[in-house]
Design an enzyme around this catalytic site. Structure first.
Site, mmCIF file in Angstrom:
data_model
loop_
_atom_site.group_PDB
_atom_site.id
_atom_site.type_symbol
_atom_site.label_atom_id
_atom_site.label_comp_id
_atom_site.label_asym_id
_atom_site.label_seq_id
_atom_site.Cartn_x
_atom_site.Cartn_y
_atom_site.Cartn_z
ATOM 1 N N LYS A 1 -51.078 -72.579 -69.398
ATOM 2 C CA LYS A 1 -49.852 -73.174 -68.886
ATOM 3 C C LYS A 1 -49.215 -74.022 -69.985
ATOM 4 O O LYS A 1 -49.829 -74.974 -70.462
ATOM 5 C CB LYS A 1 -50.184 -74.043 -67.668
ATOM 6 N N GLU B 1 -48.148 -72.598 -55.893
ATOM 7 C CA GLU B 1 -49.089 -73.653 -56.285
ATOM 8 C C GLU B 1 -48.680 -74.947 -55.601
ATOM 9 O O GLU B 1 -47.495 -75.284 -55.565
ATOM 10 C CB GLU B 1 -49.044 -73.823 -57.810
#
Length: 200
Positions: free
Chosen positions: A134, A44
């Site tokens: 998350k 990411e």
């Protein structure tokens, strides 16, 4: 109604994800390559600056050549979603839960991984159809947070992000976290063997 169950397939059985924050283009590609060679398939990169966006574009091209996926991180607006899509991102990650960002990402064909830190946020995300979440900042939430959330929200699957490295990851994985996101640990030669051990 949105759906991000595809993260299950994206992460496969790999319990680690790499976050490459503010490294510039060349360093991002180098660290991403380290992660991939180690067996961490998903990386990411944030989209906060023009340099970040260029790094995402370069790393995404390299990842796709390997048949791997790259996400855009710190996505906090529909404009960030647009930049992520144009740069070749396969999914988006946010520090918090913003339903407009989630829906914009879904509409653009990218599953969204929103950040949560409270029972309220977990419940709202699940209501939106999101089962992968998350947990941020994981190092401050602590391992006990995940056990507490599992009781009322057994359908939620968590990615622990924030302050994670090879020394802390095992405890979070043991607490039921599905994936731990690491960053600077990938540039520490002492941590690389420990991260490799976590990958089995």
């Amino acid at each position: 109604m949105t759906d991000n169950s595809s993260f299950g397939e994206l992460f496969n059985d790999v319990p680690l994800m790499a976050i490459l924050r503010g490294m510039g283009v060349e360093r991002s590609l180098a660290v991403a390559t380290t992660a991939w060679d180690l067996g961490i398939e998903v990386v990411e990169l944030p989209v906060q600056t023009p340099t970040d966006v260029e790094a995402l574009r370069v790393v995404a091209d390299a990842a796709h050549a390997r048949g791997l996926s790259v996400g855009a991180g710190t996505v906090v607006s529909p404009e960030h979603v647009r930049l992520a899509k144009e740069s070749g991102a396969d999914f988006t990650v946010s520090p918090g839960f913003d339903v407009d960002v989630v829906r914009a990402s879904h509409a653009a064909g990218m599953p969204s991984l929103p950040g949560v830190a409270t029972g309220t946020e977990v419940q709202l995300a699940l209501k939106e159809g999101l089962t992968w979440l998350k947990a941020f900042p994981a190092s401050l939430l602590g391992t006990g947070w995940f056990g507490a959330m599992r009781g009322p929200f057994p359908q939620a699957t968590f990615v622990a992000t924030g302050g994670m490295d090879a020394s802390t990851a095992p405890a979070f994985l043991a607490a039921g976290v599905r994936v731990v996101a690491v960053g600077s640990a990938l540039e520490d030669p002492d941590q690389l063997p420990k991260l490799a051990a976590l990958l089995g």
